[in-house]
Design a protein around this motif. Structure first.
Motif, mmCIF file in Angstrom:
data_model
loop_
_atom_site.group_PDB
_atom_site.id
_atom_site.type_symbol
_atom_site.label_atom_id
_atom_site.label_comp_id
_atom_site.label_asym_id
_atom_site.label_seq_id
_atom_site.Cartn_x
_atom_site.Cartn_y
_atom_site.Cartn_z
ATOM 1 N N GLU A 55 0.843 -1.199 0.000
ATOM 2 C CA GLU A 55 0.000 0.000 0.000
ATOM 3 C C GLU A 55 0.878 1.248 0.000
ATOM 4 O O GLU A 55 1.888 1.308 0.705
ATOM 5 C CB GLU A 55 -0.932 0.026 1.208
ATOM 6 C CG GLU A 55 -1.853 1.239 1.198
ATOM 7 C CD GLU A 55 -3.083 1.089 2.077
ATOM 8 O OE1 GLU A 55 -3.872 2.056 2.138
ATOM 9 O OE2 GLU A 55 -3.256 0.035 2.702
ATOM 10 N N ARG A 230 -3.690 -11.077 -8.743
ATOM 11 C CA ARG A 230 -3.412 -9.753 -8.170
ATOM 12 C C ARG A 230 -4.726 -8.982 -8.130
ATOM 13 O O ARG A 230 -5.432 -8.888 -9.132
ATOM 14 C CB ARG A 230 -2.380 -8.999 -8.990
ATOM 15 C CG ARG A 230 -2.153 -7.563 -8.503
ATOM 16 C CD ARG A 230 -1.054 -6.874 -9.284
ATOM 17 N NE ARG A 230 0.242 -7.442 -8.953
ATOM 18 C CZ ARG A 230 1.291 -7.432 -9.776
ATOM 19 N NH1 ARG A 230 1.180 -6.932 -10.991
ATOM 20 N NH2 ARG A 230 2.437 -7.948 -9.400
ATOM 21 N N SER A 232 -6.300 -5.256 -7.057
ATOM 22 C CA SER A 232 -5.991 -3.865 -6.724
ATOM 23 C C SER A 232 -7.263 -3.166 -6.266
ATOM 24 O O SER A 232 -8.260 -3.139 -6.992
ATOM 25 C CB SER A 232 -5.399 -3.127 -7.932
ATOM 26 O OG SER A 232 -4.239 -3.796 -8.393
ATOM 27 N N GLN A 235 -5.495 2.162 -3.202
ATOM 28 C CA GLN A 235 -4.040 2.223 -3.120
ATOM 29 C C GLN A 235 -3.421 0.899 -2.674
ATOM 30 O O GLN A 235 -2.204 0.816 -2.486
ATOM 31 C CB GLN A 235 -3.626 3.328 -2.133
ATOM 32 C CG GLN A 235 -3.997 4.734 -2.569
ATOM 33 C CD GLN A 235 -3.324 5.113 -3.876
ATOM 34 O OE1 GLN A 235 -2.125 4.947 -4.054
ATOM 35 N NE2 GLN A 235 -4.117 5.631 -4.816
ATOM 36 N N VAL A 237 -2.537 -3.093 -3.200
ATOM 37 C CA VAL A 237 -2.345 -4.131 -4.209
ATOM 38 C C VAL A 237 -2.021 -5.435 -3.485
ATOM 39 O O VAL A 237 -1.026 -5.528 -2.769
ATOM 40 C CB VAL A 237 -1.213 -3.778 -5.195
ATOM 41 C CG1 VAL A 237 -1.040 -4.905 -6.213
ATOM 42 C CG2 VAL A 237 -1.497 -2.462 -5.894
ATOM 43 N N THR A 239 -1.203 -9.441 -3.929
ATOM 44 C CA THR A 239 -0.761 -10.468 -4.870
ATOM 45 C C THR A 239 -0.677 -11.790 -4.124
ATOM 46 O O THR A 239 -0.159 -11.833 -3.009
ATOM 47 C CB THR A 239 0.617 -10.122 -5.471
ATOM 48 O OG1 THR A 239 0.570 -8.804 -6.030
ATOM 49 C CG2 THR A 239 1.004 -11.118 -6.554
#
Length: 372
Positions: A55, A230, A232, A235, A237, A239
């Motif tokens: 982040e 992933r 999103s 802000q 992300v 994975t």
């Protein structure tokens, strides 16, 4: 490294990333969060080697740099700082420490080199699509309760996410099962999802996505390959590795010929199951449903403590039927339904039962009966 930022922004970002860090770690660097200061502010990153959350946070950066600090300790420090305070982070002159200041508070934390921090390389993620946050969260919320905890059948330890063609309509479908119950929820497939590989998203990743979707009006961007996903969200992300296994052909356990239709007030049914199950044993949890013309009698018998019965009016005009279910599973499914009524389609005491809000509802649940 030297940076200053608002405590509230730092706390929110740390709350997102520190959850990934396991409390017990045999690899010291995995107990830390990576802090990288640059032109865009601060970037926080945490991983357990299977799941990674990153982040970005706005900050005034006096000097670029990076380090890692103990994630849970750092989070607890920031959480206990006064509301509205400004937090400054600075690499100390002493080797291997970082100084955290806020008002009159000052903390010094031991660090580990940022060069040792592992990066969960995602590789190529060819499938990409965007979906409304509320829709994506609904897919997950209404299936995650059925994820199996049985580690030997590891391929059931997640949600199976895949695209299907149903009568010429492309659908994005989420499925979870533990062998006793099955949840299947679908929505129109977003552009880009058609033709995606079927993937199994692990339980821990599912739980993190649930927590990260905070704004139902927002958008979730999904990228995936056969081995990685992933997600999103704003802000943040996330994975994650995917479960390397083959999800079973769940279509075979969804009954097609259940001809006995029971329609019941959802909340009344849920409350009745909850009340009679008070008497059930922790191990058994069995509740018997006795169906006759427009009447349902719920019965729980526990040799150690007694028995309970309750009768409710229902819409049922098929042959009389006695069938048993795990009361906990019944309550879990009742919690997922959204309508005022529940449609329960039955066949016989030994066959799977189908539960929906109504015919053709986007959410469908299958429940295996118990012997009572």
């Amino acid at each position: 490294m030297r940076a200053t930022l608002e405590r509230a922004a730092l706390l929110k970002a740390l709350a997102h990333v520190h959850r990934v860090v396991e409390r017990r770690n045999t690899i010291p660097i995995l107990a830390n969060v990576l802090i990288r200061a640059g032109d865009g502010g601060l970037r926080l990153q945490a991983t357990d080697l299977d799941l990674e959350v990153v982040e970005s946070v706005p900050a005034e950066v006096g000097q670029a740099g990076a380090t890692t600090v103990p994630a849970h300790t750092f989070y607890d420090i920031v959480r206990k700082l006064p509301d509205g305070s400004q937090v400054s982070l600075e690499m100390s002159g002493e080797r291997g420490t970082v100084i955290i200041r806020a008002g009159r508070s000052r903390f010094t934390l031991q660090t580990l080199p940022d060069t040792d921090f592992p990066d969960l390389a995602a590789g190529e993620l060819p499938v990409r699509f965007a979906v409304g946050a509320a829709d994506f969260k609904r897919l997950i919320d209404k299936t995650q309760f059925a994820i199996s905890n049985e580690e030997t059948r590891y391929y059931l330890n997640g949600i199976y996410l895949h695209a299907v063609d149903s009568g010429g309509v492309a659908l994005l479908r989420a499925v979870a099962t533990d062998g006793h119950r099955l949840a299947r929820v679908e929505m129109p497939a977003p552009s880009g999802a058609v033709g995606m590989p079927g993937v199994i998203v692990p339980r821990k990743t599912v739980a993190e996505i649930q927590r990260l979707v905070e704004d139902p009006e927002g958008e979730v961007r999904v990228e995936l390959s056969p081995t990685k996903i992933r997600v999103s969200i704003g802000q943040v992300v996330l994975t994650s590795k995917l479960i390397d296994g083959t999800f079973p052909d769940y279509g075979r356990v969804i009954p097609a010929g259940n001809d006995k239709r029971l329609t019941v007030d959802r909340l009344e049914f849920k409350s009745a199951v909850d009340r009679v199950s008070t008497i059930s044993s922790e191990r058994g949890r069995a509740v018997k449903l006795s169906l006759a013309d427009r009447k349902l009698v719920l019965t729980v018998t526990n040799p150690d403590s007694g028995n309970a019965t309750e009768e409710i009016e229902v819409d049922y005009d098929s042959d009389p039927l006695d069938i048993g279910f795990n009361s906990r599973y019944l309550l879990d499914i009742a919690d997922q339904l959204e309508g005022d009524t529940a449609l329960i389609r039955l066949a016989d005491p030994g066959s799977p039962t189908l539960v929906q809000d109504r015919d053709d509802a986007p959410a469908l649940y299958v429940l295996m009966p118990m012997r009572v």
